[in-house]
Design an enzyme around this catalytic site. Structure first.
Site, PDB file in Angstrom:
ATOM      1  CE  LYS A 119       6.564   0.696   1.832  1.00 18.96           C
ATOM      2  NZ  LYS A 119       6.557   1.222   0.466  1.00 18.96           N
ATOM      3  CG  ASN A 142       3.803   1.896   6.292  1.00 22.57           C
ATOM      4  OD1 ASN A 142       3.302   2.878   6.824  1.00 22.57           O
ATOM      5  ND2 ASN A 142       3.959   1.808   4.987  1.00 22.57           N
ATOM      6  CG  HIS A 189       6.488   9.210  -0.937  1.00 22.44           C
ATOM      7  ND1 HIS A 189       5.129   9.199  -0.725  1.00 22.44           N
ATOM      8  CD2 HIS A 189       6.905   7.930  -0.775  1.00 22.44           C
ATOM      9  CE1 HIS A 189       4.742   7.965  -0.448  1.00 22.44           C
ATOM     10  NE2 HIS A 189       5.794   7.187  -0.478  1.00 22.44           N
TER      11      HIS A 189
HETATM   12  P1  ADP Z   1       3.973  -1.201  -0.881  1.00 22.21           P
HETATM   13  O1  ADP Z   1       3.557  -1.721   0.443  1.00 22.21           O
HETATM   14  O2  ADP Z   1       5.437  -0.916  -0.958  1.00 22.21           O
HETATM   15  O3  ADP Z   1       3.127  -0.105  -1.421  1.00 22.21           O
HETATM   16  P2  ADP Z   1       2.604  -3.425  -2.201  1.00 22.21           P
HETATM   17  O4  ADP Z   1       3.046  -4.823  -2.008  1.00 22.21           O
HETATM   18  O5  ADP Z   1       1.398  -2.968  -1.494  1.00 22.21           O
HETATM   19  O6  ADP Z   1       3.827  -2.461  -1.904  1.00 22.21           O
HETATM   20  O7  ADP Z   1       2.414  -3.170  -3.783  1.00 22.21           O
HETATM   21  C1  ADP Z   1       2.140  -1.847  -4.266  1.00 22.21           C
HETATM   22  C2  ADP Z   1       2.157  -1.798  -5.768  1.00 22.21           C
HETATM   23  O8  ADP Z   1       3.474  -2.081  -6.247  1.00 22.21           O
HETATM   24  C3  ADP Z   1       1.240  -2.798  -6.466  1.00 22.21           C
HETATM   25  O9  ADP Z   1       0.776  -2.180  -7.634  1.00 22.21           O
HETATM   26  C4  ADP Z   1       2.171  -3.950  -6.797  1.00 22.21           C
HETATM   27  O10 ADP Z   1       1.725  -4.696  -7.929  1.00 22.21           O
HETATM   28  C5  ADP Z   1       3.484  -3.228  -7.095  1.00 22.21           C
HETATM   29  N1  ADP Z   1       4.677  -3.995  -6.701  1.00 22.21           N
HETATM   30  C6  ADP Z   1       4.752  -5.012  -5.828  1.00 22.21           C
HETATM   31  N2  ADP Z   1       6.024  -5.425  -5.703  1.00 22.21           N
HETATM   32  C7  ADP Z   1       6.776  -4.631  -6.489  1.00 22.21           C
HETATM   33  C8  ADP Z   1       8.172  -4.540  -6.773  1.00 22.21           C
HETATM   34  N3  ADP Z   1       9.040  -5.357  -6.195  1.00 22.21           N
HETATM   35  N4  ADP Z   1       8.582  -3.585  -7.657  1.00 22.21           N
HETATM   36  C9  ADP Z   1       7.708  -2.747  -8.227  1.00 22.21           C
HETATM   37  N5  ADP Z   1       6.381  -2.789  -8.012  1.00 22.21           N
HETATM   38  C10 ADP Z   1       5.918  -3.714  -7.147  1.00 22.21           C
END
Ligand code: ADP
Length: 447
Positions: A119, A142, A189
């Site tokens: 996200k 968020n 969650h």
């Molecule tokens: P969120 O805001 O949903 O937590 P982030 O962009 O902060 O997502 O990334 C959170 C974690 O998920 C990091 O470890 C990142 O490498 C991984 N990640 C990012 N994009 C994806 C995706 N499309 N699918 C699975 N994991 C992802």
């Protein structure tokens, strides 16, 4: 919506609660804030709002306060299923989240991004694409500023981009996103939802009030996302990623297949999952009025965010990656799939009810050793301990040093915890910084 002289209760006093209180006071409401925290646990910003004439009820919730309110606004950190909220609802008192309230006072188009993972990366990239297209953008939800802070602002943007969590979607009613993005749905969650289905339903609410001329951007490679897409009324555009073929799109109403492939060829972040994020952001930006040039420029410039598969250093031929934001199983799976070289993986923290054994095959294939930290050590050991060389570590520094010893030149040391950080840290960023500090120390201790 009339708020003047209404008795409004805000439940949860964090950054969002404070912004909501300011908004409501400016609208002439009588505001009470209820929070289970004690006075000494409040930050300075939180204490300041008392000067605005806001009543605070700290410690245990008082049911009368809930039942005497004209409206209850819940902050995203507070489950909407707590007893006093349920009881107030039964009395017919309206209950809504901050996103719902804010959206009622926003006239500009809204793009909303949700999903289990990706996200923040997607929302940030999307915002840059629109800015590079010459648009004035508010980005928040968020991440960063709560949406209500925008609703309170005089200076308006051309477009509003928000990241929304499932918790925020639990408390919407009329909220409508002109463009809504659903990146993926995997288990997370599970300490707050009864099962994956309940969690998926909550995510799907992002499309609930969309109209036929709105757009839904959906991950066609994700079976859960695909299964819930049949109920969506807006124009649906799917992106899918296959290792061999790159990203494909379901139709060319927004951009041709050839042009999306051209755009994504300039995007350099590692991993198939990041390609999905880039595709989702591009489709959403173009659907919302971004230009081909603006999208392309943002894709070329984007360097990724801290604590998400972030390359920290190379020491003695070993590459260190900080993926502290990987707080669930699928984000760790994506990190493991990204690398071809052997990985020493540091995992652990506070268990959120995850099924670590889902990682067995990937761990078997990609890792040479596992180092466990934090409260979840035993849980993870029970599920994954039999596959690989494993060690438990007392602190992050201990974990990093053990990982360094287990690795050889050419290997990767990866912090990707699959757990929350709250057993040892205030947040994931602090955990990531501690990892980086320990990596920096290797240079001084072993040089
Ligand atoms: P969120 O805001 O949903 O937590 P982030 O962009 O902060 O997502 O990334 C959170 C974690 O998920 C990091 O470890 C990142 O490498 C991984 N990640 C990012 N994009 C994806 C995706 N499309 N699918 C699975 N994991 C992802």
């Amino acid at each position: 919506m009339e708020l003047k002289n209404k008795n409004i209760l805000i439940v949860g006093l964090g950054v969002t609660g404070v912004a909501t209180a300011r908004f409501l006071i400016n609208k002439g409401a009588f505001v009470t804030v209820a929070d289970r925290k004690k006075e000494q646990e409040l930050g300075s910003e939180e204490l300041l709002i008392r000067d605005l004439g806001i009543k605070m009820e700290l410690g245990a919730h008082r049911i009368e306060t809930f039942e005497n309110a004209d409206l209850i606004v819940i902050s995203p950190g507070v489950p909407h299923t707590i007893d006093p909220v349920i009881k107030a609802k039964e009395q017919g008192i309206p209950v809504m989240g901050e996103i719902e309230l804010a959206s009622r006072f926003i006239a500009e188009p809204i793009i909303a991004v949700t999903g289990t993972n990706g996200k923040t990366t997607t929302t940030t990239l999307l915002c840059k694409m629109l800015e590079e297209s010459g648009l004035k953008v508010f980005v928040g939800g968020n991440i960063g500023n709560p949406l209500i802070a925008y609703a309170d602002r005089r200076e308006k943007a051309d477009i509003v981009v928000i990241e929304v969590s499932s918790f925020q979607l639990d408390t919407i009613d009329t909220f409508r996103a002109n463009v809504a993005v659903l990146l993926n749905i995997t288990e997370d969650h599970m300490n707050r939802y009864s099962d994956l289905n309940a969690y998926a339903k909550s995510k799907a609410r992002i499309f609930e009030n969309q109209q036929p001329d709105d757009t839904a951007v959906l991950n066609g490679s994700d079976p859960v996302v695909c299964s819930l897409s049949k109920d969506i009324l807006s124009r649906k555009v799917f992106f899918s990623s296959k290792k061999e073929k790159g990203v494909t799109i379901s139709d060319e109403s927004i951009i041709s297949q050839e042009n999306i492939s051209r755009l994504l060829a300039d995007f350099k972040l590692p991993g198939k999952h990041n390609m999905e994020n880039a595709a989702a952001a591009s489709l959403a930006a173009l659907a919302a009025g971004g230009t081909f040039e603006g999208v392309g420029s943002a894709l070329r410039k984007f360097k990724g965010l801290s604590h998400r598969l972030e390359h920290i250093n190379t020491l003695n031929g070993i590459d260190f990656f900080n993926d502290s934001k990987a707080t669930n199983v699928d984000s760790v799976a994506k990190a493991l799939e990204t690398f071809e070289r052997p990985i020493v993986l540091i995992m652990g923290g506070r268990n959120k009810g995850s099924k670590f054994y889902a990682l067995r095959d990937l761990i078997d294939k990609h890792t040479k050793a596992l180092i466990f930290i934090g409260e979840a050590k035993e849980d993870i050991m029970a599920e994954l301990g039999s596959i690989k060389h494993v060690e438990a570590a007392a602190t992050m520094e201990d974990a990093v040093f053990k990982a360094y010893h287990a690795a050889k030149p050419g290997d990767i040391v990866l912090l990707s915890p699959a757990c929350a950080s709250f057993d040892m840290y205030n947040n994931y960023a602090q955990r990531g910084e501690d990892f980086c500090k320990a990596v920096a120390k290797i240079g001084t201790v072993y040089s």
